[in-house]
Design an enzyme around this catalytic site. Structure first.
Site, PDB file in Angstrom:
ATOM      1  CG  ASP A 134      -2.047   0.510   1.490  1.00  0.00           C
ATOM      2  OD1 ASP A 134      -2.650   1.506   0.626  1.00  0.00           O
ATOM      3  OD2 ASP A 134      -3.354   0.158   1.343  1.00  0.00           O
TER       4      ASP A 134
ATOM      5  CG  ASP B 124      -4.410   5.540   0.945  1.00  0.00           C
ATOM      6  OD1 ASP B 124      -5.022   5.006   1.574  1.00  0.00           O
ATOM      7  OD2 ASP B 124      -4.422   6.939   1.653  1.00  0.00           O
TER       8      ASP B 124
ATOM      9  CD  GLU C 191      -8.939   4.831  -1.287  1.00  0.00           C
ATOM     10  OE1 GLU C 191      -9.318   4.841  -0.566  1.00  0.00           O
ATOM     11  OE2 GLU C 191      -7.970   5.823  -1.090  1.00  0.00           O
TER      12      GLU C 191
ATOM     13  CG  HIS D 246      -8.954  -0.992   4.276  1.00  0.00           C
ATOM     14  ND1 HIS D 246      -9.230  -1.108   3.371  1.00  0.00           N
ATOM     15  CD2 HIS D 246      -8.288   0.085   4.811  1.00  0.00           C
ATOM     16  CE1 HIS D 246      -8.312   0.155   2.969  1.00  0.00           C
ATOM     17  NE2 HIS D 246      -8.137   0.910   3.861  1.00  0.00           N
ATOM     18  CG  ASP D 247     -11.338   2.677   3.337  1.00  0.00           C
ATOM     19  OD1 ASP D 247     -10.690   2.537   4.537  1.00  0.00           O
ATOM     20  OD2 ASP D 247     -11.048   3.083   2.652  1.00  0.00           O
TER      21      ASP D 247
HETATM   22  O1  ISL Z   1     -13.578   5.250   4.138  1.00  0.00           O
HETATM   23  C1  ISL Z   1     -13.865   6.440   3.377  1.00  0.00           C
HETATM   24  C2  ISL Z   1     -15.309   5.494   3.553  1.00  0.00           C
HETATM   25  O2  ISL Z   1     -15.924   6.960   3.966  1.00  0.00           O
HETATM   26  C3  ISL Z   1     -13.496   7.148   2.448  1.00  0.00           C
HETATM   27  O3  ISL Z   1     -13.567   8.000   2.867  1.00  0.00           O
HETATM   28  C4  ISL Z   1     -11.773   7.044   2.818  1.00  0.00           C
HETATM   29  O4  ISL Z   1     -10.823   7.949   3.961  1.00  0.00           O
HETATM   30  C5  ISL Z   1     -11.136   7.099   1.363  1.00  0.00           C
HETATM   31  O5  ISL Z   1     -11.539   5.852   0.695  1.00  0.00           O
HETATM   32  C6  ISL Z   1      -9.504   7.103   1.749  1.00  0.00           C
HETATM   33  O6  ISL Z   1      -9.398   6.190   2.003  1.00  0.00           O
HETATM   34  C7  ISL Z   1      -7.925   5.683   1.875  1.00  0.00           C
HETATM   35  O7  ISL Z   1      -6.892   6.786   3.078  1.00  0.00           O
HETATM   36  C8  ISL Z   1      -7.848   7.268   3.850  1.00  0.00           C
HETATM   37  C9  ISL Z   1      -7.643   5.696   5.049  1.00  0.00           C
HETATM   38  O8  ISL Z   1      -8.654   6.483   6.217  1.00  0.00           O
HETATM   39  C10 ISL Z   1      -8.183   4.508   3.893  1.00  0.00           C
HETATM   40  O9  ISL Z   1      -7.988   3.292   5.340  1.00  0.00           O
HETATM   41  C11 ISL Z   1      -7.422   4.519   2.688  1.00  0.00           C
HETATM   42  O10 ISL Z   1      -8.404   3.594   2.362  1.00  0.00           O
HETATM   43  C12 ISL Z   1      -6.435   8.148   4.447  1.00  0.00           C
HETATM   44  O11 ISL Z   1      -4.822   7.064   4.307  1.00  0.00           O
END
Ligand code: ISL
Ligand code: CA
Length: 598
Positions: free
Chosen positions: A115, A216, A271, A344-345
């Protein structure tokens, strides 16, 4: 290390995109290390835990493992706040553990994705500490600093995790920008020395032999010049237009490709929040070659109201199909799709799009069938392969996710919100839904740890676990193995085009895939009641006889019919394979891949 010639030839081959690139055939498995497997009883998953499960993953049949961040981190956001990109998080193990893990992944013929979190670092990263200490030093511009305006933050953008994106630093009387938590300052991509530091770090991992990156929030790295206010009257407004998909992001990704990625045979998946297929093509278009694929959010936003993800709305199957179909046809032949229904989100897919009661297993298999018969690279999120469900803890104290906790605190402070309403939204959308420990066995703590897990295990682990499903031929797990095998058997799944059948049907989703004389039809009943599906006048009913190759029910008619009676969440996959393929057809599969299904 690389000559100009090798970069050029690599770029040329990237542009031509032979259909044999390994990541097109691959199935990816996402590991959230904190919750996967604990090897030493401290309640936190770790690298040795992952190592102990590699044979399981190989047996499952996946080709690529993506690890959510394992770097040194104070864990405000479970590793998405990195304080050292070239060290392993203490709780997860050592660099030696990592080297062993990578070697063992490769020894099993699998690959490993890291990641890459380079929109921001932790506020404990030495770069940020140096940046704070000296407003004129070499690290100041690694981050985004601005003076306040009339004692207020430099602009009105809202942070993803609540409040302003700006935090005032008392010593230098300036504010730094953080799109996420206060402890996640954004890196300044406008500053070439910062970019070079990131590229050096990437090369360091690639030279170790990792097989690519999940990037990310990569489409947020470039911020609009001048950082203008977002329109609106509320204290903090959504400023996405000023930091998502800015033109500069493409310049950075092209530079990253030329200076780093082009020299390695790796895959990348970005992402990308807020992209439609047309924008996605600017990242993944074969003619652009910036990234190999992106994670789109249109489908994940299907049940979000005007106030965003917590504003939970019912979703409609016709809309779901419209979104999936737009991506399937929009990218076909021009770019490559990633396929996912949870991570995971996001909530667990079976709780969100299926049924986590009596039809849990049927609906988990149905959704999996959708994902694994579309065009693109499927991503399985840990636990999905056994049909894990959302968690529902009685009180907020059981939750650990910073986004959830921040949102809860802000909502409870509002006079009009009742705690029960707030908890309902968390039950639907909280990120901890998907972060409960992996359910390995029916024993204490689901076999995840011998200690106290960092996040409570979902109590349904006695019914839902790997051990009981491993030997059950009807299990969700057994079904995932069959689906993964299907992809290797029928190249139409990888190469075929896509046609939606009966778009407005709110109960059933049917689509066709076609390639070089082969044809595949997937039928999915999204409802908990029986449905009769009638093939419409157009597109034409398949001319060839089509044979059943997979279903989540037994006693299914072995050939396709114009009218089909589907049981709750029933799915069927029918295939017709051309007996011989004449020359001229695009073929990268030899005849071994064409053998009949049992
Ligand atoms: O989690 C979400 C769904 O509401 C998104 O707002 C998320 O924060 C967004 O997709 C970005 O995600 C990634 O970056 C974030 C981290 O918290 C997430 O776990 C990651 O997948 C910040 O690094
Ligand atoms: Ca541990």
């Amino acid at each position: 290390m690389t000559t100009k010639t090798s970069i050029d030839s690599r770029r040329a081959s990237k542009t031509k995109r032979p259909p044999t690139e390994w990541w097109r055939q691959a199935v990816v498995y996402q590991i959230y290390p904190r919750s996967f497997k604990d090897s030493n009883g401290d309640g936190i998953g770790d690298l040795r835990g992952i190592l102990s499960k590699l044979d399981y993953l190989k047996w499952l049949g996946v080709d690529v493992l993506w690890l959510s961040p394992i770097y040194q981190s104070p864990n405000r956001d479970n590793g998405y706040d990195i304080s050292d990109y070239q060290a392993i998080m203490n709780e997860f193990g050592t660099m030696e553990d990592f080297d062993i893990l990578l070697r063992e992944v490769h020894a099993r013929g699998m690959r490993l994705l890291m990641d890459l979190v380079v929109n921001h670092t932790s506020d404990e990263h030495p770069w940020f500490i140096a940046s704070c200490l000296d407003a004129h030093g070499p690290y100041r511009n690694f981050y985004i600093w601005r003076p306040g305006v009339d004692g207020k933050p430099p602009n009105n953008w809202a942070s993803f995790f609540g409040g302003s994106v700006w935090e005032r630093h008392p010593a230098t009387e300036q504010y730094y920008l953080h799109l996420f938590a206060v402890q996640q300052p954004d890196l300044n991509w406008e500053y070439p020395p910062m970019r070079q530091a990131i590229y050096a770090m990437m090369r360091w991992w690639l030279n170790k032999g990792v097989d690519g990156f999940r990037m990310d929030v990569i489409n947020a790295i470039a911020k609009a010049p001048g950082l203008p206010n977002a329109p609106g009257e509320r204290p903090w407004e959504w400023g996405g237009a000023y930091f998502l998909n800015r033109p500069e992001v493409h310049a950075y990704l092209q530079e990253m490709r030329d200076q780093v990625l082009a020299s390695y045979d790796v895959m990348t998946v970005g992402e990308t929040l807020d992209v439609a297929p047309e924008q996605a093509l600017q990242y993944v278009g074969f003619d652009r070659g910036e990234l190999d694929m992106v994670f789109q959010f249109e489908l994940m936003d299907i049940d979000a109201g005007p106030e965003g993800k917590w504003d939970v709305r019912p979703w409609q199957l016709s809309e779901f199909k419209r979104i999936v179909s737009r991506w399937q046809t929009g990218l076909h032949g021009r770019g490559w799709n990633s396929l996912y229904l949870n991570n995971h989100d996001q909530p667990r897919m079976v709780s969100r799009f299926g049924h986590d009661g009596i039809f849990r297993a049927e609906s988990a298999k149905m959704l999996a069938t959708l994902l694994h018969t579309l065009q693109g690279t499927p991503f399985i999120y840990q636990g999905e392969e056994i049909g894990m469900t959302n968690a529902r803890f009685d009180t907020i104290d059981a939750y650990r996710d910073i986004e959830t906790l921040n949102w809860y605190a802000a909502q409870i402070a509002e006079p009009r919100r009742s705690p029960a309403d707030v908890m309902d939204a968390i039950y639907a959308k909280g990120r901890d839904n998907a972060r409960t420990p992996m359910q390995w066995t029916a024993e204490a703590q689901a076999g995840f740890t011998t200690g106290e897990p960092w996040l409570t295990v979902n109590p349904n682990y006695r019914q839902i676990n790997v051990e009981s499903q491993r030997t059950d031929p009807d299990s969700v797990l057994a079904y995932y193995r069959r689906l993964i095998a299907l992809r290797r058997q029928y190249p139409v799944i990888i190469h075929g085009d896509y046609t939606l059948v009966d778009p407005e049907n709110e109960r059933t989703y049917a689509f066709m895939r076609a390639w070089a004389g082969d044809c595949l039809v997937t039928i999915l009943n999204f409802g908990q009641t029986p449905q009769t599906f009638r093939w419409p006048a157009a597109p034409a009913f398949p001319a060839q006889p089509m044979r059943l190759v997979l279903s989540n029910y037994s006693e299914v008619p072995p050939t396709i019919a114009r009218v089909m009676s589907l049981r709750p969440f029933e799915t069927r996959v029918y295939v017709a394979v051309r007996a011989t393929r004449s020359g001229g057809a695009p073929s990268d599969a030899d005849d071994r891949d064409r053998e009949e299904a049992p």
